[in-house]
Write an enzyme that holds these catalytic residues in place. Sequence first.
Site, PDB file in Angstrom:
ATOM      1  N   ASP A  46      -0.511   3.661  -3.219  1.00  0.00           N
ATOM      2  CA  ASP A  46       0.776   3.958  -3.836  1.00  0.00           C
ATOM      3  C   ASP A  46       1.442   2.720  -4.429  1.00  0.00           C
ATOM      4  O   ASP A  46       1.134   1.588  -4.073  1.00  0.00           O
ATOM      5  CB  ASP A  46       1.735   4.544  -2.791  1.00  0.00           C
ATOM      6  CG  ASP A  46       1.331   5.927  -2.318  1.00  0.00           C
ATOM      7  OD1 ASP A  46       0.229   6.390  -2.664  1.00  0.00           O
ATOM      8  OD2 ASP A  46       2.133   6.541  -1.580  1.00  0.00           O
ATOM      9  N   ASP A  47       2.385   2.994  -5.303  1.00  0.00           N
ATOM     10  CA  ASP A  47       3.407   2.042  -5.779  1.00  0.00           C
ATOM     11  C   ASP A  47       2.972   1.141  -6.926  1.00  0.00           C
ATOM     12  O   ASP A  47       3.737   0.265  -7.316  1.00  0.00           O
ATOM     13  CB  ASP A  47       3.945   1.157  -4.637  1.00  0.00           C
ATOM     14  CG  ASP A  47       4.657   1.963  -3.550  1.00  0.00           C
ATOM     15  OD1 ASP A  47       4.809   3.180  -3.727  1.00  0.00           O
ATOM     16  OD2 ASP A  47       5.025   1.366  -2.527  1.00  0.00           O
ATOM     17  N   HIS A  97       4.112   9.434  -8.580  1.00  0.00           N
ATOM     18  CA  HIS A  97       4.820   8.988  -7.361  1.00  0.00           C
ATOM     19  C   HIS A  97       6.301   8.757  -7.666  1.00  0.00           C
ATOM     20  O   HIS A  97       6.929   7.906  -7.047  1.00  0.00           O
ATOM     21  CB  HIS A  97       4.150   7.716  -6.827  1.00  0.00           C
ATOM     22  CG  HIS A  97       4.576   7.280  -5.460  1.00  0.00           C
ATOM     23  ND1 HIS A  97       4.724   8.137  -4.399  1.00  0.00           N
ATOM     24  CD2 HIS A  97       4.884   6.043  -4.961  1.00  0.00           C
ATOM     25  CE1 HIS A  97       5.097   7.449  -3.322  1.00  0.00           C
ATOM     26  NE2 HIS A  97       5.215   6.181  -3.645  1.00  0.00           N
ATOM     27  N   HIS A 101      11.070   5.607  -7.484  1.00  0.00           N
ATOM     28  CA  HIS A 101      10.875   5.582  -6.020  1.00  0.00           C
ATOM     29  C   HIS A 101      12.169   5.814  -5.237  1.00  0.00           C
ATOM     30  O   HIS A 101      12.455   5.101  -4.264  1.00  0.00           O
ATOM     31  CB  HIS A 101      10.236   4.253  -5.598  1.00  0.00           C
ATOM     32  CG  HIS A 101       9.359   4.374  -4.376  1.00  0.00           C
ATOM     33  ND1 HIS A 101       9.858   4.398  -3.096  1.00  0.00           N
ATOM     34  CD2 HIS A 101       8.025   4.489  -4.241  1.00  0.00           C
ATOM     35  CE1 HIS A 101       8.862   4.499  -2.228  1.00  0.00           C
ATOM     36  NE2 HIS A 101       7.732   4.566  -2.906  1.00  0.00           N
ATOM     37  N   HIS A 190      -1.307   1.264   0.204  1.00  0.00           N
ATOM     38  CA  HIS A 190      -0.521   0.782  -0.933  1.00  0.00           C
ATOM     39  C   HIS A 190      -1.318  -0.260  -1.696  1.00  0.00           C
ATOM     40  O   HIS A 190      -2.227  -0.878  -1.155  1.00  0.00           O
ATOM     41  CB  HIS A 190       0.808   0.206  -0.451  1.00  0.00           C
ATOM     42  CG  HIS A 190       1.688   1.257   0.161  1.00  0.00           C
ATOM     43  ND1 HIS A 190       1.498   1.706   1.450  1.00  0.00           N
ATOM     44  CD2 HIS A 190       2.714   1.978  -0.346  1.00  0.00           C
ATOM     45  CE1 HIS A 190       2.394   2.644   1.718  1.00  0.00           C
ATOM     46  NE2 HIS A 190       3.145   2.836   0.647  1.00  0.00           N
TER      47      HIS A 190
END
Length: 227
Positions: A46-47, A97, A101, A190
Amino acid sequence: MRSRPRSLAIGLAVAATAVAGTVTAGVHATPAQAATCNGYVGLTFDDGPSNSHTPALLNALTQNRLRATMFNEGQYAAAYPAQVRAQVQAGMWVGNHSYTHPHLTQLGQSQIDSEISRTQQAITNAGGGSPQLFRPPYGETNATVRSVEARYGLTEIIWNVDSQDWNNASTDAIVQAVNRLTNGQIILMHEWPANTLAAIPRIAQALANKGLCSGRISPQTGRAVAP
Ligand SMILES: [Zn+2]
């Protein structure tokens, strides 16, 4: 960084509606690899994307013959479109995603819609295709979030195992988390922790020892399946 401590190992919440069955064919596994795949797990990162972490992660994954799903933030897909294309070219799958955020469960429907729709557009514009999978930030979801996901034909993907890499887990601990995966399950990682990058070769070995291979996540079932 982007996850806060909360209940772990949330089950998969699948909000699949009107999901189109448009899954692209993947890289062909070698016969040696195919023979050892008694099941599949979903590795997720993620991210991203970023210029600082994505290239090294993609190198490590491809060198170890792993494929993964990258849950990108829209703001970074817009800023680093070449890295989105690099993810696809490396055989990875790209998911949504959110754009910035946020804690989606604290937003109204129109703001949630903006977070999701702008990310779909940013990833598409970058060359990542139109995502079919959505991971809400922090794994936080509710009926409003799910209704917006449904509007975009997105399947919500949480995780079965949290590697805790966002919480400074050691490389050993990340590998141990991978070892808890069973067929069809998904692990949260991540793209930014150094320990996650360092764990990649050992993740590949751990999966091989168990006869598991890295798979794609099915939008129909929300589970890891053969690429
Ligand atoms: Zn995140």
